[in-house]
Design an enzyme around this catalytic site. Structure first.
Site: not given
Length: 365
Positions: A171, A200, A226, A252, A275, A302
């Site tokens: 992250k 992400d 992301e 996602e 997702d 995801h």
């Protein structure tokens, strides 16, 4: 008299699953658990299928209510094998109050159960029903680790490598981009140049901050950045893509076909990440995958790796499978299988996700 393949009954349940430790990203705060919502669909001939979805901690009972009060009565008596027709019916039936959000989660769970029934009835595993292009996708381990101090972050990615992963994601989205750069520097040093690396941001940036971050991330040879911006800022992603050499990924938080279409038309994404738990289940995932293929974009995933391991490699435009920190597969009879850095789709008929109800029962809510 109802036909043997018509839907006779449907049961939805909610479970609250604890995480091993508190996890945090740039937008959702600290998470300590998640909700699992399961649906069992029964045909007139007694054949059953199980589907499911999940939340990041809120909305599970609202999803169950939509299933119990609206969707179950809507599809009762209809042919369980008319999956596309039922998908369109459910979308139309909730269109005025839905078009995404809770409605997409509820429809996803039912749709997955219907595909599970189809596979059990025909003897086919999901990866074959979904396209059959392959069953061993490119695989990465995605961390939810923005709250980890630097030593713990480095330790966690090392653990992923020790488990056999050859690609990892961390992250980003710290208040100061320099903090993100420091994290990336330490992680890249730990994993080496051969290991693939993604980041992400969980839509934690505005366009100016995302532009600065993307520029700072360029030396790290990233597979992608992301969701740098708000999920429905389609034009903003398109602008950002022209400002950086780092490929962009998102999907996602897109729940409808219209949202995915807008993303493909305007966001200049290098990877699309539906997702199956919130984009309409298997049917939604496959429709999005076809849209991505037409646009020349790889389809990734995801969450819900125990199901998506069958969907991603089945596509001719297969991208990457995410192995998420929400370990739903701990509560199934087949934990995710990893061989030479790639996950392996199950070969059993149906969706290949069989819940261990004895483990789940104490977590029912």
């Amino acid at each position: 008299m109802s036909a043997p393949t018509s839907i006779r009954a449907m049961t939805a349940r909610v479970f609250r699953i604890p995480l091993d430790e508190p996890l945090q990203d740039a937008k959702h705060g600290v998470q300590v658990d998640f909700e699992l919502i399961t649906v069992t669909v029964v045909r007139e001939d007694g054949l059953e299928g199980t589907g499911y979805t999940y939340t990041i901690g809120a909305g599970g009972h609202a999803i169950k209510a939509l299933i119990d009060h609206d969707l179950a009565p809507m599809v009762a008596g209809h042919d369980a094998d008319d999956i596309d027709g039922l998908w369109d019916m459910m979308q139309a039936g909730l269109h005025y109050v839905g078009r995404g959000g809770l409605a997409s989660f509820a429809i996803s769970a039912i749709d997955i159960a219907l595909w599970d029934i189809r596979g059990r009835a025909t003897g086919q595993p999901l990866w074959q029903m979904a396209g059959g292009a392959g069953r061993k996708p490119l695989t990465y381990r995605g961390g939810v680790d923005l709250n980890f101090p630097l030593p713990k972050l480095v330790e966690s990615v090392g653990d992923h490598l020790d488990r056999g992963f050859t690609a990892v994601k961390i992250k980003v989205g710290k208040p100061d981009v320099a903090e993100d750069v420091a994290r990336l520097t330490a992680v890249r040093e730990r994993i080496g140049g051969a290991t693939r690396l993604m980041v992400d941001a969980n839509y934690g940036y505005d366009l100016d901050r995302a532009s600065a971050a993307a520029k700072a991330f360029e030396p790290f040879d990233l597979v992608w950045l992301e969701e740098p911006l708000a999920p429905d800022d389609f034009a903003g992603h398109g602008v950002l893509a022209q400002r950086t050499t780092v490929p962009l990924a998102a999907g996602e938080n897109l729940h409808t076909l219209q949202e995915f279409r807008l993303a493909l038309e305007h966001s200049r994404l290098a990877f699309l990440q539906p997702d199956s738990g919130n984009c309409g289940g298997v049917t939604g995932f496959l429709r999005v995958a076809r849209m991505a293929a037409a646009a020349g974009v790889p389809v990734c995933s995801h969450g819900m790796q125990e199901l998506n391991v069958s969907l991603v490699p089945a596509q001719a435009n297969a991208g990457w499978l995410e192995v998420h920190s929400f370990h739903i597969d701990r509560y199934t009879h087949r934990p995710l299988v990893l061989e030479d850095g790639r996950a392996v789709a199950p070969d059993e008929p149906g969706c290949g996700v069989r819940f261990d109800w004895r483990k789940l029962e104490p977590l029912a809510r």
